[in-house]
Design an enzyme around this catalytic site. Structure first.
Site, PDB file in Angstrom:
ATOM      1  N   GLU A 196       0.504  -1.542   0.070  1.00  0.00           N
ATOM      2  CA  GLU A 196       0.116   0.266  -0.097  1.00  0.00           C
ATOM      3  C   GLU A 196       0.559   1.348   0.438  1.00  0.00           C
ATOM      4  OE1 GLU A 196      -3.177  -0.168   3.208  1.00  0.00           O
ATOM      5  OE2 GLU A 196      -3.623  -2.352   2.556  1.00  0.00           O
ATOM      6  N   ASP A 207      -3.970  -0.196  12.170  1.00  0.00           N
ATOM      7  CA  ASP A 207      -5.120  -1.048  11.769  1.00  0.00           C
ATOM      8  C   ASP A 207      -4.509  -2.526  11.842  1.00  0.00           C
ATOM      9  OD1 ASP A 207      -6.129  -3.763  10.131  1.00  0.00           O
ATOM     10  OD2 ASP A 207      -6.031  -3.001   8.226  1.00  0.00           O
ATOM     11  N   GLU A 238      -8.594  -0.139  13.780  1.00  0.00           N
ATOM     12  CA  GLU A 238      -9.392  -1.017  13.198  1.00  0.00           C
ATOM     13  C   GLU A 238      -9.097  -2.805  13.538  1.00  0.00           C
ATOM     14  OE1 GLU A 238      -9.973  -2.638   8.052  1.00  0.00           O
ATOM     15  OE2 GLU A 238      -8.307  -0.226   8.700  1.00  0.00           O
ATOM     16  N   LYS A 276     -15.324  -1.434   1.621  1.00  0.00           N
ATOM     17  CA  LYS A 276     -15.138  -1.844   1.056  1.00  0.00           C
ATOM     18  C   LYS A 276     -15.509  -2.398  -0.162  1.00  0.00           C
ATOM     19  CE  LYS A 276     -10.139  -3.242   3.236  1.00  0.00           C
ATOM     20  NZ  LYS A 276      -9.755  -4.717   4.212  1.00  0.00           N
ATOM     21  N   ARG A 285      -8.463  -1.599  -0.820  1.00  0.00           N
ATOM     22  CA  ARG A 285      -7.882  -2.957  -1.269  1.00  0.00           C
ATOM     23  C   ARG A 285      -5.942  -2.679  -1.390  1.00  0.00           C
ATOM     24  NH1 ARG A 285     -11.906  -6.613   0.227  1.00  0.00           N
ATOM     25  NH2 ARG A 285      -9.930  -7.653   1.503  1.00  0.00           N
ATOM     26  N   SER A 286      -5.557  -3.778  -1.104  1.00  0.00           N
ATOM     27  CA  SER A 286      -3.753  -3.873  -0.802  1.00  0.00           C
ATOM     28  C   SER A 286      -3.185  -4.799  -2.319  1.00  0.00           C
ATOM     29  CB  SER A 286      -3.348  -4.927  -0.215  1.00  0.00           C
ATOM     30  OG  SER A 286      -3.625  -6.494   0.069  1.00  0.00           O
TER      31      SER A 286
END
Length: 429
Positions: free
Chosen positions: A205, A242, A285, A337, A366-367
């Site tokens: 990311e 996260d 998260e 998502k 998303r990654s």
């Protein structure tokens, strides 16, 4: 009527070099909408299913030709002739056509690509920017970004158990200034990590992945970078985590191997509470595993008044699961998502349900991403006020930030940057 006359899907690559689905939807006017779907690495067990080929001879089994074929045959036949402006009806058609609870027959990657492409085509036909098509003509707010500057867990090859350590610029008067703040901190963090002898390669990311001793060292590095950039931690910039706790939850314990810790739910809550006392953390998260609802309840009761507790793997953008969480007083925010649920209509329903309950909704990438920037328009159009779309490197992440810059410019002085007001679910901020 904006009748659909053709639907075409193809296999393209995402930011990790894995195949994903892109779809084009053509209208009788000649207008076309195009969209590509993302893919996650750390996934919730109850997410909608992306359909992969499983053919080891192609892309190590990760090809998506079956999903592409489903779009080009069944889905195309079902929606050709329908009105692209009837998003909810088209999405319901896709859901019914699949016929499963988790879209495992046609693939959520197939249904989502079409759902998004339909919306883009309809917006183009209406002569509206996508965010206006989603949100109407009312007042809008830019989202506060969660910028993932240090990666760990499933997103990096290091010993950091926590998956993401993020910054959230909050004192600025515009998104443009918030983005500048994040970029400056990112570059100072690179200098600091390099000076300490850590590699400055980046994770999925776009954040750095130093082999730090633990979460506290990672957060100290970030605070040092914030100060070096001329900002004040806690006033100008807040921190977010996260944990992706499901990834290290084994046999009822939270196994933080990088720090040599094995903790119960109560022990991991204490661990997070200690971090929140030491650092200006505003959001956590997946602070508990998706199946540890008792742990989630304990965490929410302990920290939920002062910390945004975001359910990602916990809720998987699913209104049925979110409703259970709201009823039980679990978490106070949902990560959104689009590929976890597989259509835009279901995504928007989750955002609406969260807001009605006083939960925040954080729109997320998303990654495994593409250059598709739809989530930027969703964040503004739905007035989500928060977006999580990676660090300040990798063009797949920057594409979303650049789209937000364009949207802010387009809206001019009619749009606000909410800063700390984005955390309307907290009572002590």
């Amino acid at each position: 009527m904006s009748a659909i006359v053709d639907v075409i899907a193809r296999e393209i690559l995402d930011s990790r070099g894995n195949p994903t689905v892109e779809a084009d939807v053509l209208l009788e006017s000649g207008v076309m909408g195009r969209a590509a779907v993302p893919s996650g690495a750390s996934t919730g067990s109850r997410e909608a299913i992306e359909l992969r080929d499983g053919d080891a001879a192609r892309f190590l089994g990760k090809g998506v030709l079956r999903a592409v074929e489903n779009v080009n045959t069944e889905i195309s036949e079902a929606i050709i002739g329908l009105d692209a402006e009837e998003q909810a009806f088209i999405d319901r058609t896709l859901i019914d056509l699949d016929g499963t609870e988790n879209k495992s027959r046609l693939g959520a990657n197939a249904t989502l690509a079409v759902s998004m492409a339909v919306a883009r085509a309809a917006a183009e036909e209406a002569g509206l920017p996508l965010y206006r098509y989603f949100g109407g003509s009312g007042p809008m707010a830019m989202p506060v970004p969660m910028m993932n500057v240090i990666n760990g867990g499933e997103h990096a090859n290091n010993s950091l158990d926590i998956q993401e350590c993020m910054i959230m610029p909050v004192s600025m008067g515009s998104f443009r200034e918030a983005l500048r703040c994040g970029a400056e901190i990112f570059h100072h963090l690179k200098k600091i990590t390099d000076k300490k002898g850590y590699p400055t390669t980046v994770g999925d990311e776009g954040g750095f992945a130093p082999n730090v001793s633990g979460t506290e060292e990672a957060l100290n590095l970030i605070q040092e970078a914030i100060a070096a950039a001329g900002y004040e931690p806690g006033r100008d910039v807040l921190l977010a985590l996260d944990c992706a706790a499901s990834e290290f939850y084994k046999d009822g314990k939270y196994e933080l191997k990088g720090e040599g810790l094995s903790l119960t739910s109560e022990g991991f809550t204490d661990y997070l509470a200690t971090l929140a006392d030491k650092f200006p953390i505003v959001s956590i998260e997946d602070g508990m595993a998706e199946g540890d609802w008792a742990g989630w309840k304990h965490l929410t009761d302990r920290l939920g008044r002062k910390i945004q507790l975001v359910g990602d793997d916990l809720f998987v953008t699913n209104t049925k699961i979110l409703e259970q969480g709201i009823d039980q007083g679990v978490a106070n925010s949902i990560l959104i998502k689009i590929n976890q649920i597989g259509t835009l209509s279901e995504t928007f329903a989750a955002v609406e349900m969260a807001k009605r309950a006083g939960y925040t909704a954080v729109i997320s990438h998303r990654s495994g991403e593409t250059e598709d920037s739809t989530i930027a328009d969703i964040a503004v159009g739905l007035n989500a006020m928060q977006i999580k779309t990676g660090s300040l490197s990798r063009s797949d992440r920057i594409a979303k930030y650049n789209q937000l810059l364009r949207i802010e410019e387009d809206l001019g002085n009619t749009v606000v940057y909410p800063g700390k007001r984005a955390f309307y679910n907290l009572r002590s901020r």
